[in-house]
Design an enzyme around this catalytic site. Structure first.
Site: not given
Ligand code: F58
Length: 881
Positions: A399, A591-592, A597, A702, A706
């Site tokens: 991710h 968003k966070r 970002k 995501t 939405k």
């Molecule tokens: C998010 N990843 C991505 N945390 O930033 C976002 O673009 C994407 O749409 C979403 O996942 C769903 O696929 C996220 O929130 C991580 O990727 C973690 C970081 C620390 C280690 C494990 C994964």
């Protein structure tokens, strides 16, 4: 009379802990002719006692009143909104449980294969409204509670969000659960039952983020079913002795043992009775209290083990893109993967049904090692056979490619906490990776060092992404661009080694109607319960209904958007006490908070707009499109720069909103404590939303989906899923700007070694920065650390993209000035983006954007009739040998 106590029995359960019949996965016994036998008592009496769903208003009100009377022990005289919510929720839960029971029985009888979604985060939000919509009972409950003297909307507002996640990753997990249930797919989620979810965000008078705990379970949680007798013992620490008998086995003993207790959360599908399960584990001490220490007067030691066990599932780590190598975090990861695998193995052995797991990101990677341990040490499976099973079982979704988010665990920590697992990791590294790499690329020592699971250094570290990659059958990213980056950057060596076919793409999707405004549903006649309210059916319906923009639809759409804006304005008035001009353009970034970002780019753009307005004459200002800018999002508590950005936003808002020259044309709002519930108010109200990450950094995103589904247009960079969304909705309906991914590396190099002053790069940006430094929004010195990230190094390339960002904002203004055209764009966006609703696809539908890794390669299909499935069952039996 005195009784004699056997000291050995102290702390032990009086009867066996596990009451097997409450576990899922059991079927009735059969007689000699193969007919199912009724297990006990009189079948008819049992069957007469079974209740059916409450769907009519009289049975709903009866059920609610019964719960008030017996579950809550309250009366009509002493019932407030919270009590009424609880009773209504319990009554809805009864319906869900009936469906849940039937679904699980159906799976046990019919389903040949199950998928499991392992995630440390499930950002579910509220359950009651969702359950009512999915059951198609919202109208009936609304009437029912009204007859009892309450208002359904007020009751819905009583529920606390289940905030067991940070952001996109956790929300995606929740969407997966919803989609699988809605499409009748046998998938279970496994996660942790944190006592405290994501922290509550407060904003201090000077604009700083403060964090408060989120005791979301305070008033008990009607949506969970404790399964106290479904529990597993999980070990930490101790020592591991290899057996040296050529089997590769070892015995792990000693250390600390804790219990994993199951809590089940029902996941209702939409427009189906199918109800899946989310099993959340709570950690409890194996023996609650050390009586010996207590008797010896050492109370603190006596409660210590229970305290340290409870800590494991106490709190969700609030960092979404950084890892700190904390022991408690590692404990959480192992506790959860070990309990989940034990549960899955039990079901598998009971039914002999094949499994397909998804390690959704690097958090559950330890499951790979744990399954090896269970197979080799406990089930006596030969190492090679065990490795084959493991590498057929897991699917790894990456991710993020951000370096700071790639998990690594120090070897000494792993050795201490999980000694047997560290041995297995070393063995996998040697026998299943390095030897094979050396064979394929003889003498390439640098490659060996790069690919090894162990990163050299002091201390050595285990690279979890490498482990996830080699231990999984398939690896994928979450949008085309991101999957390309996974293949060409972080896992490039593994692509060379395994070949490209192991590395695919599965672009994220979104739950069907999480945020799609409810009003629009009624107006486009999707409200009937028989309509396909989820998945491909709904997407086709939206496309059909909205596909051709007619003038009638245009005015209808305008009314809907306007009412959603008013709902948001009301929310702002109630929570912040501020008035919102609902005739203005609504511009949203939620968003966070993270440097990649680039909320900072947005706030600097707002300041630029403010300065421009200030420099205009009143007559010139009158031609400007009024704009409301909304921000919401939490920063990780230790992320200083992100917290400074919040502070800047809040203080800029204070100045702008009070300025009589500009306040009719520009307003700014930071809405504290962003949550799923708040997103449901913000997203449908947006005209434009911002997804402006530095190219190549946002894996997918995501919320962009939405917003589009709700007819909000995108302003964004060429990054993540923005690209695929634009391909679908048409590039004329998306406002793109900024440098592209291939340029980023070179630009960063230039910034590092040949910096050019901001004044030269972007005079407009330099002016904005100077105004902030000079104290226009309060003490400028406070913001220096934030501004310096831009002036020096500029890793996220704000100076490079600022001018084109301003141009994109002007294009939005221009497009919005023709309101009829804008609404057409909005309608087209909803219609075309509806493909994003196709979340889980079976290969038989021959669709491309699959969501569950079990099905991505089109090889495995659910259902007992699939011949491949039978083959897999046989394969598993062979391995178990
Ligand atoms: C998010 N990843 C991505 N945390 O930033 C976002 O673009 C994407 O749409 C979403 O996942 C769903 O696929 C996220 O929130 C991580 O990727 C973690 C970081 C620390 C280690 C494990 C994964």
């Amino acid at each position: 009379m005195t009784s004699v106590i056997d000291p050995a029995a102290i702390g032990k359960a009086k009867r066996p802990r596990r009451h097997v019949r409450s576990l899922t996965g059991y079927l009735p016994e059969k007689d000699n002719e193969g007919k199912e036998k009724w297990p006990r008592g009189e079948e008819k009496v049992w069957k007469d006692g079974l209740r059916s769903l409450d769907t009519g208003v009289p049975s709903i009100t009866k059920s609610i009143v019964n719960h008030v009377q017996t579950s809550l022990a309250r009366q009509a005289y002493s019932l407030d909104d919270l009590g009424a919510y609880q009773a209504a929720a319990l009554s809805v839960r009864d319906n869900l449980l009936i469906n849940w029971n039937d679904t699980q029985m159906h799976y046990t009888r019919k389903a040949g294969k199950r998928a499991y979604y392992l995630s440390l985060e499930f950002l579910m939000g509220r359950a009651l409204d969702n359950a009512l919509l999915n059951l198609g009972l919202k109208d009936q409950y609304s009437t029912g509670v009204e007859k009892l003297g309450f208002n359904l909307e007020d009751l819905l507002a009583q529920e606390r969000d289940a905030g067991l996640g940070n952001g996109g990753l956790g929300r995606l997990a929740a969407c997966y659960l919803d989609s699988s249930a809605s499409q009748d797919l046998p998938m279970w989620g496994y996660g942790l039952r944190y006592k405290y979810g994501i922290f509550q965000q407060l904003i201090s008078p000077d604009g700083q983020q403060l964090e408060a705990p989120d005791p979301w379970l305070e008033h008990s949680n009607p949506w969970e079913l404790p399964r106290l007798d479904v529990n597993y013992e999980i070990r930490f620490y101790g020592y591991s002795d290899r057996l040296h008998d050529g089997s590769g086995r070892a015995v792990w003993q000693g250390g600390q043992e804790v219990l994993a207790i199951a809590y089940d959360v029902m996941i209702p599908g939409c427009d189906t009775r199918n109800t899946n399960n989310l099993r959340l584990w709570e950690c409890q001490p194996k023996r609650g209290f050390d009586l010996n220490s207590f008797n010896a007067g050492d109370y603190e030691h006596a409660v210590e083990s229970s305290n340290s066990a409870a800590a494991i599932t106490s709190v969700l780590y609030p960092n979404d893109h950084t890892t700190f190598g904390k022991e408690l975090r590692l404990k959480q990861q192992y506790f959860w993967t070990a309990a989940s695998l034990a549960d899955i193995m039990r079901r598998f052995k009971n039914l002999d049904k094949p499994i397909s797991d998804s390690t959704m990101h690097t958090h559950p990677t330890l499951a790979i090692v744990e399954l090896m341990r269970v197979l080799v040490d406990e089930e006596d499976v030969h190492w090679d056979a065990a490795w084959k099973i493991v590498t057929e079982t897991f699917f790894f979704t990456n991710h993020t490619v951000l370096p700071e988010a790639l998990e690594k665990w120090p070897v000494p920590l792993l050795e201490h906490l999980l000694p047997r697992h560290m041995q297995i990791i070393f063995d996998i590294d040697t026998f299943d990776i390095l030897v094979a790499v050396e064979k394929k690329f003889p003498g390439d020592r640098e490659r060996l060092a790069r690919m090894s699971l162990i990163e050299e250094g002091v201390p050595q570290n285990v690279r979890m992404a490498h482990l996830a990659c080699i231990g999984s059958r398939k690896v994928n990213g979450v949008a085309e661009l991101h999957s390309d980056l996974v293949r060409t950057t972080i896992l490039k060596d593994f692509v060379d080694f395994y070949g490209i076919s192991k590395f695919g793409n599965v672009t994220n999707g979104s739950k069907s109607f999480l945020c799609v405004d409810r009003v629009s549903f009624t107006n486009i006649s999707v409200s009937s319960h028989s309509s396909p309210m989820a998945g491909p059916g709904l997407s086709q319906l939206i496309t059909k209904t909205l596909g051709i923009p007619k003038s009638t639809r245009t005015s209808e759409r305008n009314i809907i958007k306007q009412s959603n804006k008013e709902r948001l304005a009301h929310y702002v008035q109630v929570t912040l006490g501020l008035k919102v001009n609902t005739q203005a353009l609504f511009d949203v970034q939620i968003k966070r908070l993270h440097e990649y970002k680039r909320q900072t780019l947005n706030i600097l753009g707002v300041v630029h707009r403010y300065l421009t307005l200030k420099a205009m004459t009143p007559a010139e200002r009158k031609k400007v499109i009024p704009r409301n800018v909304f921000f919401a999002g939490k920063a990780a508590p230790g992320y200083y720069v992100a917290k400074l950005t919040i502070r800047l936003i809040v203080n800029v808002a204070r100045v702008i909103n009070a300025d009589p020259d500009t306040k009719d044309y520009l307003n700014l709002f930071f809405l504290p404590d962003y949550s799923v519930t708040l997103a449901e108010v913000l997203i449908p109200a947006s005209d434009i939303s911002q997804h402006i990450s530095t190219a190549g950094t946002e894996a997918s995103g995501t919320s962009n989906m939405k917003f589009c589904l709700n007819g909000g247009l995108l302003l964004g960079t060429v990054d993540g899923a923005n690209i695929e969304i634009a391909e679908e909705v048409g590039s004329s309906n998306v406002f793109f700007f900024g440098h592209l991914t291939p340029a980023v590396e070179e630009l960063r190099f230039q910034h590092m070694y040949h910096p050019v002053p901001v004044e030269e790069k972007s005079p407009a940006l330099a002016h904005v920065l100077n105004q902030i430094s000079s104290g226009l929004f309060g003490d400028g010195g406070v913001y220096e650390p934030l501004l310096n990230t831009i002036k020096q190094g500029d890793y996220y390339l704000l100076t490079e993209d600022f001018d084109s960002y301003l141009e994109a904002l002007s294009m939005v203004d221009e497009a919005y000035s023709d309101r009829t055209e804008w609404i057409k764009k909005s309608i087209m966006t909803t219609a075309k983006a509806s493909y994003l609703l196709r979340t889980l696809h079976t290969p038989s539908q021959n669709l491309t954007a699959s969501h569950t890794h079990t099905y991505t390669d089109g090889q495995v299909q659910l259902g007992p009739s699939n011949p491949r499935l039978r083959t897999r069952v046989l394969e598993h039996r062979e391995y178990e040998g």
